[in-house]
Design an enzyme around this catalytic site. Structure first.
Site, PDB file in Angstrom:
ATOM      1  N   THR A 115       7.172 -30.275  -6.668  1.00 10.23           N
ATOM      2  CA  THR A 115       6.706 -28.948  -7.048  1.00 10.23           C
ATOM      3  C   THR A 115       6.215 -29.024  -8.488  1.00 10.23           C
ATOM      4  OG1 THR A 115       7.350 -26.623  -7.354  1.00 10.23           O
ATOM      5  CG2 THR A 115       9.079 -28.250  -7.635  1.00 10.23           C
ATOM      6  N   GLY A 116       5.305 -28.124  -8.833  1.00  4.90           N
ATOM      7  CA  GLY A 116       4.732 -28.171 -10.170  1.00  4.90           C
ATOM      8  C   GLY A 116       3.221 -28.111 -10.085  1.00  4.90           C
ATOM      9  N   GLY A 163      -3.475 -27.547  -3.337  1.00  5.09           N
ATOM     10  CA  GLY A 163      -2.592 -28.282  -4.250  1.00  5.09           C
ATOM     11  C   GLY A 163      -2.033 -29.531  -3.586  1.00  5.09           C
ATOM     12  N   THR A 211       6.729 -24.012  -5.373  1.00  7.67           N
ATOM     13  CA  THR A 211       6.688 -24.389  -3.962  1.00  7.67           C
ATOM     14  C   THR A 211       8.089 -24.598  -3.420  1.00  7.67           C
ATOM     15  OG1 THR A 211       4.601 -25.485  -4.264  1.00  7.67           O
ATOM     16  CG2 THR A 211       5.920 -26.213  -2.395  1.00  7.67           C
ATOM     17  N   GLY A 271       0.025 -29.132  -9.021  1.00  8.56           N
ATOM     18  CA  GLY A 271      -0.481 -30.019  -7.969  1.00  8.56           C
ATOM     19  C   GLY A 271      -1.555 -30.970  -8.455  1.00  8.56           C
TER      20      GLY A 271
HETATM   21  C1  SD4 Z   1       0.493 -26.448  -6.085  1.00  9.24           C
HETATM   22  N1  SD4 Z   1       2.522 -27.708  -6.345  1.00  9.24           N
HETATM   23  O1  SD4 Z   1      -0.158 -25.788  -5.300  1.00  9.24           O
HETATM   24  C2  SD4 Z   1       1.993 -26.436  -5.962  1.00  9.24           C
HETATM   25  C3  SD4 Z   1       2.533 -25.301  -6.759  1.00  9.24           C
HETATM   26  C4  SD4 Z   1       3.958 -25.463  -7.141  1.00  9.24           C
HETATM   27  O2  SD4 Z   1       5.682 -25.067  -8.597  1.00  9.24           O
HETATM   28  O3  SD4 Z   1       4.744 -26.119  -6.628  1.00  9.24           O
HETATM   29  N2  SD4 Z   1       4.417 -24.947  -8.184  1.00  9.24           N
HETATM   30  O4  SD4 Z   1      -0.020 -27.104  -7.000  1.00  9.24           O
END
Ligand code: SD4
Length: 306
Positions: free
Chosen positions: A203-204, A182, A152, A206
């Site tokens: 980010t990561g 997310g 993200t 969710g």
């Molecule tokens: C999600 N956090 O939709 C987002 C995806 C993301 O690095 O950031 N990934 O879960």
């Protein structure tokens, strides 16, 4: 010179941050800086996790999530699962001006975007479709987990009038279920900002970030006098540990933070790149690498210029 600053997740944000920094340098507003910076990332077809060119869900549809928050008024707006609109971040910003109905999903968000004159565009590129097809084959042949390829873009900025804003934009997890949302558009989980303290964004995975409302948690730690670096790192470390203890596993989590003095920090439990530009230090990309001890707790985070 008045202080300004902008911090963003992932190296892909570099061109966007340059645009944001330019706005801030010229005494522009933080709200414009984060919106324009994220639009730049959304418009680039080569970034497969945000906007145009973002990777599709399991039905091969690009469903996008985005949010915007103003640290002065605490106004916020968000869209989730929106299809076929060019700049979700701008729709989120527009929604933040309203008193009611500030978070819209799916075709409700699309109807709002249409009514307000936002640009319609098919967001699925040939390249993203090919990646989807290849992944579909791999999943069926090798029994792989579909959920990777997710980054993200999040931006936090401080302008020379000491106002702050944050925004996020993402296509979420690759191969997500239709309708899956997310953390990125969820206030307090994917983002939060308060002029009186500072902002944070995540980010990561969710599904795990939401369980700890980690952006709000980071801002609260800063409110209690902790530096952005310590606040973000301790929020990620403490919560990763909780997840491991209580669920056996912690997903990837990375947080960027900036306080209202322009000091910044990050926390992460995976290798993570990010971009910063401030009045004191020109635009730079960094790579953060967590080093773990035998118990899998984070011992230290090494940050190097890229
Ligand atoms: C999600 N956090 O939709 C987002 C995806 C993301 O690095 O950031 N990934 O879960």
């Amino acid at each position: 010179m008045n202080k300004w600053g902008i911090i963003a997740t992932w190296k892909m944000a570099v061109d966007g941050v340059a645009i944001g920094a330019d706005i801030l340098k010229n005494k522009g507003k933080c709200q414009d800086a984060v919106e324009k910076a994220i639009m730049e990332v959304e418009n680039d077809p080569l970034y497969t996790s945000v906007g145009y060119g973002g990777l599709p869900n399991e039905n091969c549809e690009v469903e996008l999530d985005a949010a915007f928050m103003d640290g002065k008024t605490l106004s916020m707006g968000a869209v989730a699962g929106i299809k076929d609109y060019k700049n979700p971040v701008s729709i989120a910003r527009k929604l933040s001006e309203d008193r009611f109905n500030i978070f819209l999903v799916g075709d409700g968000a699309e109807a709002y975007a249409h009514k307000n004159g936002f640009i319609r565009q098919n967001m699925l590129t040939e390249r993203a479709k090919k990646t989807w097809e290849t992944r579909m084959d791999e999943i069926t042949q090798k029994n792989l987990s579909p959920y990777d390829g997710h980054d993200t873009v999040c931006m936090i900025s401080l302008d020379s009038e000491k106002d702050m804003a944050v925004a996020t934009s993402t296509s979420g997890l690759f191969m997500k279920k239709r309708g899956r949302v997310g953390d990125s558009p969820i206030p307090g989980s994917g983002f939060y900002v308060d002029n009186e303290v500072g902002g944070a964004a995540a980010t990561g995975l969710g599904e795990d970030i939401m369980k700890g409302c980690l952006s709000y948690e980071t801002v609260q730690r800063m409110r209690n006098g902790v530096s952005p670096m310590k606040a973000a790192q301790s929020a990620v470390e403490d919560f990763s540990e909780q997840l491991r203890k209580r669920r056996g596993v912690a997903g990837a989590i990375s947080i960027v933070a900036m306080n209202n003095k322009g000091e910044w920090g990050i926390g992460t439990n995976v290798e993570f790149s990010f971009v910063v530009s401030t009045d004191e230090k020109e635009l730079k990309s960094y790579l953060a690498t967590p080093i773990f001890n035998e118990d899998k707790t984070i011992k230290e985070i090494k940050i190097e210029e890229m």
